[in-house]
Design a protein around this motif. Structure first.
Motif, short mmCIF file in Angstrom:
data_model
loop_
_atom_site.label_atom_id
_atom_site.label_comp_id
_atom_site.label_asym_id
_atom_site.label_seq_id
_atom_site.Cartn_x
_atom_site.Cartn_y
_atom_site.Cartn_z
N THR A 149 6.28 5.37 7.93
CA THR A 149 5.06 4.58 7.86
C THR A 149 5.43 3.14 7.53
OG1 THR A 149 4.73 4.92 5.48
CG2 THR A 149 3.76 6.57 7.00
N ARG A 150 4.53 2.24 7.86
CA ARG A 150 4.74 0.84 7.53
C ARG A 150 4.90 0.68 6.02
NH1 ARG A 150 0.01 -3.44 8.09
NH2 ARG A 150 -0.71 -2.08 6.45
N GLU A 151 4.06 1.36 5.25
CA GLU A 151 4.09 1.22 3.80
C GLU A 151 5.43 1.68 3.23
OE1 GLU A 151 1.56 2.52 5.59
OE2 GLU A 151 0.25 0.78 5.34
N ASP A 152 5.94 2.83 3.71
CA ASP A 152 7.22 3.31 3.22
C ASP A 152 8.35 2.37 3.64
OD1 ASP A 152 8.97 5.29 1.90
OD2 ASP A 152 9.73 5.57 3.94
N ASP A 180 11.65 -3.65 0.04
CA ASP A 180 11.59 -4.14 -1.34
C ASP A 180 12.73 -3.55 -2.17
OD1 ASP A 180 9.34 -5.68 -0.87
OD2 ASP A 180 7.94 -4.16 -1.61
N LEU A 224 8.17 -0.84 4.22
CA LEU A 224 8.11 -2.05 3.40
C LEU A 224 8.61 -1.78 1.98
CD1 LEU A 224 4.72 -3.53 4.63
CD2 LEU A 224 7.00 -4.49 5.01
N ALA A 225 8.34 -0.58 1.46
CA ALA A 225 8.86 -0.21 0.14
C ALA A 225 10.38 -0.14 0.17
CB ALA A 225 8.26 1.13 -0.31
N ILE A 275 1.35 -7.78 8.74
CA ILE A 275 1.52 -7.35 7.36
C ILE A 275 0.53 -8.12 6.51
CG2 ILE A 275 3.10 -7.22 5.41
CD1 ILE A 275 5.40 -7.17 7.49
#
Length: 150
Positions: free
Chosen positions: A117-120, A126, A122-123, A58
């Protein structure tokens, strides 16, 4: 619906350091077991064979790694996490990982055939950290309270 989960951790040392050698030496074995479990759907993979999937870093910190998987249902994920050798390694995580001091695990329901996805993911983590558990992002306690009792 399928269950997506994200787990992040920061290794105590670089992946080639003796302090994390036992973990790294067993990572492909444990992940391979997960892939053979009933109910397993998908796992985010590292770029090269034998990488232990730790290429899934990350940001700019190669020691901050993640595991992102999809399962058919909660019992399938629980069986792998708590009823296989994975549990023994999870019990020893303090030997290889820093204590992050904040939520490091999140789950969510996704449509069958969808891949997170990694981005989703991680969101969603959060979201869980900022707003607490909800249908959008949750942990073990929330999903167990919402799941039908068997």
């Amino acid at each position: 619906m399928h269950l997506a989960e994200l787990n992040i951790g920061r290794l105590l040392a670089p992946t080639d350091d003796l302090r994390v050698k036992e973990f790294m030496d067993n990572l492909d074995r444990i992940n391979g077991l997960g892939k053979r479990m009933p109910g397993f759907v998908w796992m985010s993979e590292g770029a090269t064979e034998g990488s232990g999937k730790t290429e899934n870093a990350i940001g700019d910190d190669p020691q901050l790694v993640f595991n992102l998987t999809v399962w058919e249902d909660l019992p399938s994920l629980e069986a792998f996490v708590y009823k296989t050798i994975h549990a023994k390694f999870m019990d020893r995580k303090a030997e290889w990982f820093e204590v992050l001091g904040e939520q490091h695990f999140v789950m969510r329901w996704i449509e069958e055939g969808q891949l997170p996805t990694r981005e989703d993911a991680l969101a969603r983590l959060d979201d869980l950290r900022e707003n607490g558990p909800s249908a959008r992002a949750f942990g073990w306690d929330w999903i167990r309270a919402k799941s039908p009792k068997t």
